[in-house]
Design a protein around this motif. Structure first.
Motif, PDB file in Angstrom:
ATOM      1  N   VAL A   1       1.036  -1.603  -0.093  1.00 30.34           N
ATOM      2  CA  VAL A   1       0.240  -0.437  -0.321  1.00 30.34           C
ATOM      3  C   VAL A   1       1.069   1.291   0.044  1.00 30.34           C
ATOM      4  CG1 VAL A   1      -1.775   1.487   1.337  1.00 30.34           C
ATOM      5  CG2 VAL A   1      -2.166  -0.832   0.941  1.00 30.34           C
ATOM      6  N   VAL A   2       0.581   2.621  -0.737  1.00 34.78           N
ATOM      7  CA  VAL A   2       1.070   3.158  -0.977  1.00 34.78           C
ATOM      8  C   VAL A   2       0.234   4.571  -0.803  1.00 34.78           C
ATOM      9  CG1 VAL A   2       2.984   4.990  -2.024  1.00 34.78           C
ATOM     10  CG2 VAL A   2       3.306   3.153  -2.744  1.00 34.78           C
ATOM     11  N   GLU A   3      -0.006   5.207   0.159  1.00 37.14           N
ATOM     12  CA  GLU A   3      -0.520   6.288   0.334  1.00 37.14           C
ATOM     13  C   GLU A   3      -0.449   8.012   0.338  1.00 37.14           C
ATOM     14  OE1 GLU A   3      -3.586   7.908   4.280  1.00 37.14           O
ATOM     15  OE2 GLU A   3      -2.425   6.725   5.048  1.00 37.14           O
ATOM     16  N   LEU A   4      -0.784   8.694  -0.215  1.00 41.68           N
ATOM     17  CA  LEU A   4      -0.041  10.090  -0.593  1.00 41.68           C
ATOM     18  C   LEU A   4      -0.831  10.813  -0.236  1.00 41.68           C
ATOM     19  CD1 LEU A   4       0.446   9.482  -4.909  1.00 41.68           C
ATOM     20  CD2 LEU A   4       2.015   9.492  -3.215  1.00 41.68           C
ATOM     21  N   LYS A   5      -0.694  11.772   1.328  1.00 43.57           N
ATOM     22  CA  LYS A   5      -0.612  12.430   2.013  1.00 43.57           C
ATOM     23  C   LYS A   5      -0.925  13.906   1.456  1.00 43.57           C
ATOM     24  CE  LYS A   5      -2.125  10.191   5.952  1.00 43.57           C
ATOM     25  NZ  LYS A   5      -1.520   9.524   6.961  1.00 43.57           N
ATOM     26  N   PHE A   6      -1.544  14.978   1.208  1.00 45.99           N
ATOM     27  CA  PHE A   6      -1.436  15.729  -0.053  1.00 45.99           C
ATOM     28  C   PHE A   6      -2.380  16.873   0.777  1.00 45.99           C
ATOM     29  CE2 PHE A   6      -4.266  13.750  -2.572  1.00 45.99           C
ATOM     30  CZ  PHE A   6      -5.383  14.397  -3.154  1.00 45.99           C
ATOM     31  N   CYS A   7      -2.306  18.907   0.882  1.00 39.19           N
ATOM     32  CA  CYS A   7      -2.913  19.369   0.921  1.00 39.19           C
ATOM     33  C   CYS A   7      -3.744  19.650  -0.870  1.00 39.19           C
ATOM     34  CB  CYS A   7      -2.056  20.574   0.728  1.00 39.19           C
ATOM     35  SG  CYS A   7      -3.287  22.241   1.258  1.00 39.19           S
ATOM     36  N   VAL A   8      -5.099  19.208  -0.359  1.00 34.29           N
ATOM     37  CA  VAL A   8      -6.458  19.522  -0.998  1.00 34.29           C
ATOM     38  C   VAL A   8      -6.551  20.951  -1.006  1.00 34.29           C
ATOM     39  CG1 VAL A   8      -8.990  19.296  -1.203  1.00 34.29           C
ATOM     40  CG2 VAL A   8      -6.987  17.435  -0.095  1.00 34.29           C
ATOM     41  N   SER A   9      -6.450  21.429  -0.347  1.00 28.94           N
ATOM     42  CA  SER A   9      -6.553  23.151  -0.596  1.00 28.94           C
ATOM     43  C   SER A   9      -5.497  24.108  -1.625  1.00 28.94           C
ATOM     44  CB  SER A   9      -7.002  23.778   0.668  1.00 28.94           C
ATOM     45  OG  SER A   9      -5.639  23.677   1.251  1.00 28.94           O
ATOM     46  N   CYS A  10      -4.501  22.875  -1.614  1.00 33.77           N
ATOM     47  CA  CYS A  10      -3.208  23.945  -2.130  1.00 33.77           C
ATOM     48  C   CYS A  10      -3.653  23.106  -3.702  1.00 33.77           C
ATOM     49  CB  CYS A  10      -2.395  23.762  -1.716  1.00 33.77           C
ATOM     50  SG  CYS A  10      -2.000  23.890  -0.309  1.00 33.77           S
ATOM     51  N   SER A  11      -4.762  22.627  -4.150  1.00 35.71           N
ATOM     52  CA  SER A  11      -4.816  22.474  -5.361  1.00 35.71           C
ATOM     53  C   SER A  11      -4.018  21.190  -6.336  1.00 35.71           C
ATOM     54  CB  SER A  11      -4.912  23.539  -6.413  1.00 35.71           C
ATOM     55  OG  SER A  11      -6.223  23.908  -6.328  1.00 35.71           O
ATOM     56  N   TYR A  12      -2.995  20.357  -5.051  1.00 32.72           N
ATOM     57  CA  TYR A  12      -1.913  19.601  -5.726  1.00 32.72           C
ATOM     58  C   TYR A  12      -2.922  18.435  -6.503  1.00 32.72           C
ATOM     59  CZ  TYR A  12       1.306  21.704  -3.093  1.00 32.72           C
ATOM     60  OH  TYR A  12       2.382  23.092  -2.793  1.00 32.72           O
ATOM     61  N   ARG A  13      -4.203  18.305  -6.037  1.00 27.47           N
ATOM     62  CA  ARG A  13      -4.335  17.191  -6.561  1.00 27.47           C
ATOM     63  C   ARG A  13      -4.053  16.617  -7.609  1.00 27.47           C
ATOM     64  NH1 ARG A  13      -8.798  13.981  -5.424  1.00 27.47           N
ATOM     65  NH2 ARG A  13      -9.647  15.223  -3.312  1.00 27.47           N
ATOM     66  N   GLY A  14      -3.823  16.897  -8.733  1.00 27.65           N
ATOM     67  CA  GLY A  14      -3.251  17.017 -10.012  1.00 27.65           C
ATOM     68  C   GLY A  14      -2.556  16.020 -10.275  1.00 27.65           C
ATOM     69  N   ASN A  15      -1.586  16.359  -9.078  1.00 27.96           N
ATOM     70  CA  ASN A  15       0.002  15.876  -8.583  1.00 27.96           C
ATOM     71  C   ASN A  15      -0.202  14.430  -8.604  1.00 27.96           C
ATOM     72  OD1 ASN A  15       0.390  18.817  -9.035  1.00 27.96           O
ATOM     73  ND2 ASN A  15       2.412  18.063  -9.184  1.00 27.96           N
ATOM     74  N   ALA A  16      -0.934  14.139  -7.714  1.00 28.88           N
ATOM     75  CA  ALA A  16      -1.416  13.115  -6.903  1.00 28.88           C
ATOM     76  C   ALA A  16      -1.898  11.894  -7.996  1.00 28.88           C
ATOM     77  CB  ALA A  16      -2.128  13.819  -5.360  1.00 28.88           C
ATOM     78  N   MET A  17      -2.423  12.622  -8.373  1.00 29.42           N
ATOM     79  CA  MET A  17      -3.178  11.595  -9.750  1.00 29.42           C
ATOM     80  C   MET A  17      -2.197  11.079 -10.879  1.00 29.42           C
ATOM     81  SD  MET A  17      -6.571  10.786  -8.554  1.00 29.42           S
ATOM     82  CE  MET A  17      -6.893  10.167 -10.176  1.00 29.42           C
ATOM     83  N   THR A  18      -1.491  11.640 -10.812  1.00 29.74           N
ATOM     84  CA  THR A  18      -0.087  11.666 -12.196  1.00 29.74           C
ATOM     85  C   THR A  18      -0.070  10.906 -10.711  1.00 29.74           C
ATOM     86  OG1 THR A  18      -0.080  13.894 -13.399  1.00 29.74           O
ATOM     87  CG2 THR A  18       1.699  12.479 -13.321  1.00 29.74           C
ATOM     88  N   MET A  19       0.757  10.655 -10.148  1.00 24.20           N
ATOM     89  CA  MET A  19       1.346  10.101  -9.097  1.00 24.20           C
ATOM     90  C   MET A  19       0.959   8.567  -9.298  1.00 24.20           C
ATOM     91  SD  MET A  19       4.475  11.147  -8.910  1.00 24.20           S
ATOM     92  CE  MET A  19       5.245  12.995  -8.926  1.00 24.20           C
ATOM     93  N   LYS A  20      -0.626   8.749  -9.285  1.00 23.83           N
ATOM     94  CA  LYS A  20      -0.922   7.363  -8.351  1.00 23.83           C
ATOM     95  C   LYS A  20      -1.176   6.069  -9.762  1.00 23.83           C
ATOM     96  CE  LYS A  20      -6.333   5.827  -7.837  1.00 23.83           C
ATOM     97  NZ  LYS A  20      -5.545   5.317  -7.038  1.00 23.83           N
ATOM     98  N   LYS A  21      -1.186   7.039 -10.896  1.00 27.19           N
ATOM     99  CA  LYS A  21      -1.642   6.239 -12.077  1.00 27.19           C
ATOM    100  C   LYS A  21      -0.270   5.791 -12.658  1.00 27.19           C
ATOM    101  CE  LYS A  21      -5.113   9.529 -14.598  1.00 27.19           C
ATOM    102  NZ  LYS A  21      -5.156   9.901 -15.060  1.00 27.19           N
ATOM    103  N   MET A  22       1.096   6.295 -12.322  1.00 28.09           N
ATOM    104  CA  MET A  22       2.050   6.125 -12.645  1.00 28.09           C
ATOM    105  C   MET A  22       2.496   4.828 -11.969  1.00 28.09           C
ATOM    106  SD  MET A  22       5.845   6.089 -11.410  1.00 28.09           S
ATOM    107  CE  MET A  22       5.832   7.481  -9.548  1.00 28.09           C
TER     108      MET A  22
END
Length: 220
Positions: free
Chosen positions: A65-86
């Motif tokens: 399991v890999v967990e990406l904890k990111f700042c939602v209000s900082c608009s980091y969701r796009g980066n997180a989704m890219t890393m998730k797919k990779m």
């Protein structure tokens, strides 16, 4: 109180109530994925080989399991989704979880107070003529300055309040955990991880695949 005052007061109150609902409503419970672990290896080589085929069908990194904890209000969701797919493409069978990295408790509490201050200030600007006399308070000098430009005062109060709330909820975090261990921290490095860099970090933390282990036991 005329209709214009009611409209100016009612709209912020409506937005305030919506903010309260969003702030105090608990997040939906996480769905727990029930992993069907492969059966324990038997003494027979045929059973071991069947378990090997089952794990291979699921993915050689099944169970990690890999967990990406990111700042939602900082608009980091796009980066997180890219890393998730990779990661899901690079490591078949791995589970990648995205979650918000919450700010510290004092910031969370202050972010809940900001909407209350917003509505109180807007109510004072819109209906101060009725509020101050009922409270037995003489209107302060700043009230008359704000009343002279009610629309500008209301817009400024709302924008500043939203900015303050967004700032309090921001953490700037992009933390990566692999099987519970921190492998990258944007809070420490002050940058985002590169895709190849993150791939190598995760690969170094993953255990040997179940396929390799089972094949080794078969041939031994």
């Amino acid at each position: 109180m005329d209709r214009v005052q009611l409209l100016l007061l009612g709209f912020p109150v409506f937005l305030f109530c919506s903010d309260l609902v969003n702030l105090f409503t608990p997040p939906p419970p996480k769905q727990h994925h029930h992993h069907h672990h492969p059966p324990p290896p038997s003494i027979h080589e045929t059973t071991d080989f069947s378990a090997t085929q089952s794990n291979h069908a699921r993915g050689v990194y099944y169970g990690s399991v890999v967990e990406l904890k990111f700042c939602v209000s900082c608009s980091y969701r796009g980066n997180a989704m890219t890393m998730k797919k990779m990661l899901e493409t690079s490591f078949p069978g791995i589970e990648v979880i995205l979650s918000n990295y919450p700010p510290a408790l004092p910031k969370r509490l202050l972010s809940k107070v900001v909407p209350i201050v917003q509505v109180g200030a807007i109510a004072a600007v819109v209906a101060g003529d009725q509020i101050f006399p009922r409270l037995g308070i003489t209107p302060p000098p700043w009230y008359f300055n704000l009343r002279a430009n009610r629309f500008g005062a209301i817009a400024t109060t709302w924008l500043l309040g939203n900015f303050a709330q967004s700032t309090l909820q921001s953490t700037g975090a992009f933390e990566v955990f692999c099987n519970g261990d921190l492998v990258f921290s944007k809070l420490q490095e002050h940058r985002f991880p590169g895709e190849l860099e993150l791939k190598d970090l995760i690969a170094n933390r993953l255990p040997n695949s179940a396929l390799g282990k089972n094949l080794g036991s078969v041939w031994s």
